[in-house]
Structures are given as structure tokens and as C-alpha cells.
Design a protein around this motif. Sequence first.
Motif, PDB file in Angstrom:
ATOM      1  N   ILE A 395       2.493 -21.091 -27.040  1.00  0.00           N
ATOM      2  CA  ILE A 395       3.428 -22.163 -26.678  1.00  0.00           C
ATOM      3  C   ILE A 395       2.891 -23.516 -27.135  1.00  0.00           C
ATOM      4  O   ILE A 395       3.646 -24.367 -27.631  1.00  0.00           O
ATOM      5  N   PRO A 414       9.726 -24.908 -26.108  1.00  0.00           N
ATOM      6  CA  PRO A 414      10.036 -23.848 -25.126  1.00  0.00           C
ATOM      7  C   PRO A 414       8.904 -23.636 -24.129  1.00  0.00           C
ATOM      8  O   PRO A 414       8.353 -22.538 -24.007  1.00  0.00           O
ATOM      9  N   ILE A 417       8.880 -20.645 -21.307  1.00  0.00           N
ATOM     10  CA  ILE A 417       8.697 -19.219 -21.605  1.00  0.00           C
ATOM     11  C   ILE A 417       7.381 -18.700 -21.025  1.00  0.00           C
ATOM     12  O   ILE A 417       7.337 -17.625 -20.419  1.00  0.00           O
ATOM     13  N   ILE A 421       6.983 -15.710 -18.146  1.00  0.00           N
ATOM     14  CA  ILE A 421       6.371 -14.424 -18.491  1.00  0.00           C
ATOM     15  C   ILE A 421       5.212 -14.116 -17.554  1.00  0.00           C
ATOM     16  O   ILE A 421       5.082 -12.986 -17.040  1.00  0.00           O
ATOM     17  N   CYS A 460      10.295 -26.037 -15.285  1.00  0.00           N
ATOM     18  CA  CYS A 460       9.548 -24.780 -15.393  1.00  0.00           C
ATOM     19  C   CYS A 460       9.269 -24.183 -14.015  1.00  0.00           C
ATOM     20  O   CYS A 460       9.272 -22.956 -13.854  1.00  0.00           O
ATOM     21  N   PHE A 476      17.562 -13.197 -17.015  1.00  0.00           N
ATOM     22  CA  PHE A 476      16.977 -13.698 -18.259  1.00  0.00           C
ATOM     23  C   PHE A 476      18.011 -14.443 -19.089  1.00  0.00           C
ATOM     24  O   PHE A 476      17.696 -15.431 -19.753  1.00  0.00           O
ATOM     25  N   ILE A 520      14.814 -19.248 -23.817  1.00  0.00           N
ATOM     26  CA  ILE A 520      14.300 -18.392 -22.743  1.00  0.00           C
ATOM     27  C   ILE A 520      14.751 -16.952 -22.941  1.00  0.00           C
ATOM     28  O   ILE A 520      14.160 -16.024 -22.396  1.00  0.00           O
ATOM     29  N   TRP A 521      15.808 -16.748 -23.725  1.00  0.00           N
ATOM     30  CA  TRP A 521      16.253 -15.373 -24.011  1.00  0.00           C
ATOM     31  C   TRP A 521      15.150 -14.562 -24.702  1.00  0.00           C
ATOM     32  O   TRP A 521      15.160 -13.331 -24.646  1.00  0.00           O
ATOM     33  N   THR A 523      12.267 -14.316 -23.725  1.00  0.00           N
ATOM     34  CA  THR A 523      11.349 -13.802 -22.709  1.00  0.00           C
ATOM     35  C   THR A 523      11.443 -12.292 -22.581  1.00  0.00           C
ATOM     36  O   THR A 523      10.420 -11.595 -22.502  1.00  0.00           O
TER      37      THR A 523
END
Length: 710
Positions: A395, A414, A417, A421, A460, A476, A520-521, A523
Motif C-alpha cells: 500500500i 487505496p 485495503i 484485509i 479506514c 466487500f 476496495i473490491w 480486497t
Amino acid sequence: MGILETFGLSRKKKGASPISFDKKKPPKNKYVQIIKENGFKILVSLVFLSIVISFYPRTTVQDLSIKMGEPWRDDDVVAPFTFSLLKESEEIDREREEIQRLTPPIYHVDHRSAIRIENRVDSLFRNIQPVVESYAVWQIAKIENGSNVQEDSLRFVNARNQSAVGLDENGWRALLENYSEIRIAQEYDEPISNPRFIGIDIRLRLENLVEQLLRDGIINTPKDYLTTDEITVRNTRDRTERSFAAANVRDGREAREYARTQMNRSFGQDAAVTGTQMFSLVIEPNFIYREDETQARINEAISEISPTKGAVAAGQVIIRRGDIITQERYNMLQSMAFARADRKSDLEIWQMIIGESIIIIAVFLTFFMYIYLYRRSIYNSNSMFLLVFLIQVLIIISAAFLVRIENVSIWLAPIAIAPIILTIIFDSRVGLMTTLTLAVFAGLMYGNNFEFIVATIVACSMGVYSVRDIKNRSQFYLFTPALVFGSYILVLFGFTLTKVGAWNALLENGMYLAGNAIGIWLTYPLILLIEKTFKVTTDVTLLELSDTNQPILKRMMTEAPGSFHHSLQVANMTEAAAAAINANPLLARVGALYHDIGKLQKPSYFIENQHGRNEHEELKPRMSALIIKEHVSAGVKIAEELELPDDIINFIRTHHGTSLIEFFYKNAKNNTKNEQEIQEEDFRYDGPIPNTKETGILLLADGIEAASRT
């Protein structure tokens, strides 16, 4: 037998020391021992810090804390030295576009085009001759009413089909009629006004037109694409370069239109059609566009664009406290920052690098100590320790690349993410610490941007809360991205209300935040990749496995319905017990659902699946015990074939521990005269004993459910 014996533990005899330790001498060198035990963690930490420090932007990043439209809150700024004023990026972009639009395209003269056209003309008239000749013979035969009229007609049709001349009926008409008229007059000695074949005149006019048009130039690109009034033509044979007015050269369409006009002036309607069609068959461009050379000239001109315009003199006031930061003042502040960076000495550069490194190390140590003190299970596992920092560094690298790309907002980074996770893999507290760490790293990277740090922490954190208890995939793709996006917008809206004229920036950043939320998709596929690579089991996989429509569970419904019902009951008990002691209820439930899949091998040998007849009545107790024990190893084998996670296989392997199959053990002892022949080990499960809270709960729940049913 007590619970300790069930888990394979035995009580100590009275007087025995309950706990004993092997006293070892302390290592000669304590620090060497620490390095040996923690070498991998030290290596991962050093690599992580090296990557973050190396990717940390230096002087090329604009100061993102300066916002146009806001009042200047610091002291008055006076130019400390004379420096050049940088052009704005939009201004440089306009100059680049102007160069691309006004640079004349480069063409090369194709000297062989004239030869190829001449060859086509020769071939064209060579193929026309037998066609017009056969047509004339046919017409003469028709006049004489000879018996071979039909044959002459077929001979003409065959000659025209084989001629490979691309003329249509209108194109052939003038040639055929004119040539047959001349041949008929010659055959019967009749007078004729013009005994010259029209094809000869068309050829001469055609050759003159080709010569004229090639001399003016025919380009191989449509003129509509030209954005300049001139083109550059290079003659590689003569080593010359000339400029041609774009109005004087022709493209293919204009060349054909010019030829049609000239043919109409020179001939009648039919002959003009024939000549125009012939021209289209033989013509080709002789000025060939060279995209590579044109682009090279454009690039050369762009490279010569000056990045500056004018200068700011030393002592000039750039901005005073309270002044609104306009575009002009913003540009002057940025120009001074770049000039100051260029004037830095090596000592100042190293001083800046050391300062940045200290900040990065301090932030890293905060996260590291949290893992070491409060998440020891992660610290003690090399793979999990690597995973935590690997996700973070990916990241950070993506954020570092984004800040180096012009005209791309920092809000596209991003950041969410990584904490999402890690929350799914570990827990929300690890996710929150990751949020704080990455928000500070990125905020420092983006010019000490306090606004970015606050918004990232809030957004976040909300993303972490949303996946704390995963229920389905829609989290998600819908809920979590929407929550992160909404949190970012809410915080930015709050900051916008504190500023003057910042609404445009809010709308512009909203577009980038939408892209951030869509990111975020990624993830879900990343988690699947991490599970395969690092052998971890997340709630996402457990949710999929908890679906009773899984093929192996549907097999149990039909082939071993009693065992399936037993598994459901045990799953409910295990889940409730795990929740009561803060274990993992979802893991406990899924492990319970699959713990007896080995009974599918011989379902009728287990009492819950029997209906009247008992298979064990015909077997000796030892054989019955062997079959009962075998369902554990069979379950492990089935699970491995299905590629179930190791955590689930652990439930199957340990759900009986080393407990005794008491019913058949007592039967064996009752049915033998010599009890010494009956070995208790033959009637015990092979183990191992449970090694987690969840597997321990399953062992107890399995026994309780079976006992209550009995």
C-alpha cells in the motif's frame, strides 16, 4: 476417566512436583542468542524500513498543505534569493498541445510509386486487348449471322472474366463499342470519322494525369487529419527536405476527384467513366507519412519548452499573513520551494533524509511494539509477521507512486485495503493499528497533510468496523466501500466548511474518492490469494464452508442423515460455547459441521445412521473399534482431497483426542476369559489431543451430544 485423561494428561502422584523446568545455563552472549531467535523478524523489519524510506518522496513532491482559496496563516513570506518562476502545469500542457498541433507532419518521397503505376497501366491495357478483340469478333459474327455466334459470345464472356480488369459494365462500354466499330469498318471497308481506338487516347490522358499528380504529390493519409498548413517532405535519395503547402498536395480522394473532372473535360460521358475507373485502378500515393519521425520532431520541440517564465527578485514579498492564496501566489510559493530544494547542499539533503528516517522509524516502532507486546501469536509466526508488513508495504508503494503522478489526487490512494484485509485475517485491533500507521506514513508522504491523516483514520476505521463480523460477500462490494466513501466525504465536508471557496475541491476529490472506494473490491480476490499463499483461514472462507449446500455436506444429508443431524447439533453447541469464552464462534461452527465427514465411508456402522439392524452384531469388538476409529483418518483424507483449510482438518483429526471407545472395550473384556489379552490402546483413538480452544470445545460438545442422545 477424568477430563485430564481425556486430553492425554495424567495426574501427578502425591508429593511429586507439579511443574518442573530444565535449568539451562544462560547463553554466553545474550545478544547473539536474540539475533538467532529473531533473525527473520529483524530482516523483515529492516527490509520494510528500507523500502519505505527509499520510496519516501524528496523534493519533487509539491507541498500539499498549501490550498488555493484559503488565507495564509503563517508569517509573511519574502523571497530569500532571486529565483525563476515556474510555469503552471496547465500552461506547459497548452504549449505541448500547441507543438503537437502545429508541427508539420513528415512524409517521405516514394520514388518507386511512378514505376509501379506505369507497370499497372501496361498490365491493364495488355489485359484489355484480348477482351475488346473477342467482343469485336462476336459483333461481326452477329452481323453475318454465322453459326459460331454463340461460341464467339461465350469466348468474349470468358475473356472478360479472365482479364482481371476491375472495370464495371459502364467502364467497359466505351472501349468495347469504339473498338468493335473500328473493326467492323475495317472488315467491310466502310468509312469511319475517327479510326483511332479510344483506349489509346485514354491511356495518354491517364499517363499525363499521373505524371502531374505525382509531381504535385499524393499523400497516403486523409487531408482531414492535417492540422497544419504545411507538410514536410523528405527526399532520401537526393537528401533534401522541403515544405509543401497542404493545399497543393492531394490525398487519394482528391486525386480521384481531380482525375474525374479532367476526364470529363477530355472525353464524352462513357469514355470519361472508363478513364476515371482506370485511374482508380492504377493510382497510389507517392508521399508516405512517417509517424516515428514526426513524433521525434514533436518530442524534440517539447523537450525545448522552458519550464520557467520570468523571475522573482530577492526581497520581494510573496505573500503576507491573512492574504488569500491565489493561483499566482501559489505558483510563486511552489517555485520558491523547488528553487530552495535545488540549492540544497549535500549536508542539507542528508539532514532531511535523516529527519524523515527518524520519523518513519518512530512510527514503525510504535506498530512493531504493539505486535510484540499484544499480538505475540503474530510475532511468533514468521509467515504471519511477514504477511502483516508485506500488505502494508504494498500500500505504501502504491501511495508513493500516486504522489509522483501529475494531475492525480492523493485521495485515490487505496489505504483502506490493508487494514480491512488484516482485520479479516486477524482482528479489528490489528486493523486499527494498521490504519493509524498507514495514515501517518501517507500523510507525511503527502506534505504533512493533516486533513488527509484525519480523513484516512476515520474512513479506514469505519471500514475496519464494517468487516469485523463478515456475514456475506456484499460487504466487500456494497456496504464497506459505501461506508468508506461516505466517511471520507463527511470529514472533507467538515474541513470544507472551515475554508473559503473550497467547494470545487470537494467535488473534484469526491470523484477520486469514488475510485478509492471501488478499489476496495480488490480486497476479496487478494484475500483468496493470501489464503492460498500463507495458509490462513479467514471468515470469508468459513462463511462459504458454513453453507450446508456444500457438496460434501449434501452427501452427508442423503448418505448419513443421522451423522449430519448430529453435526448440526454439535455445531450449534460449539458455536454458543465458543462465543461464551471469546473464542472464534464461526471457526468452531464450521469445524463441527465437517468433523464427522469420515463417517461417509461406512455410515451404517454408526448408531445414528442405523435403522433396526446393527452391523456390529456380526463383528468382534476389536474390529468394531477399528472401524469406529477409522472415521477420523478417513475424514482427514476426504478433507485433504477437498482441499479444506488446515484449521478445519485439525478439527477432524482432534475431535476424539485419545479418548477410549468404552462400549467396545467393555464388550471385549466381558467376552474374553483372559482380560490381559485386551489392550486398552487398541480401543483408543490415535489423537492428537485438541490444541486450540475451539477444537477442545468440539471434543466436549461431541461427547455431550452423543451421550444425551444415547
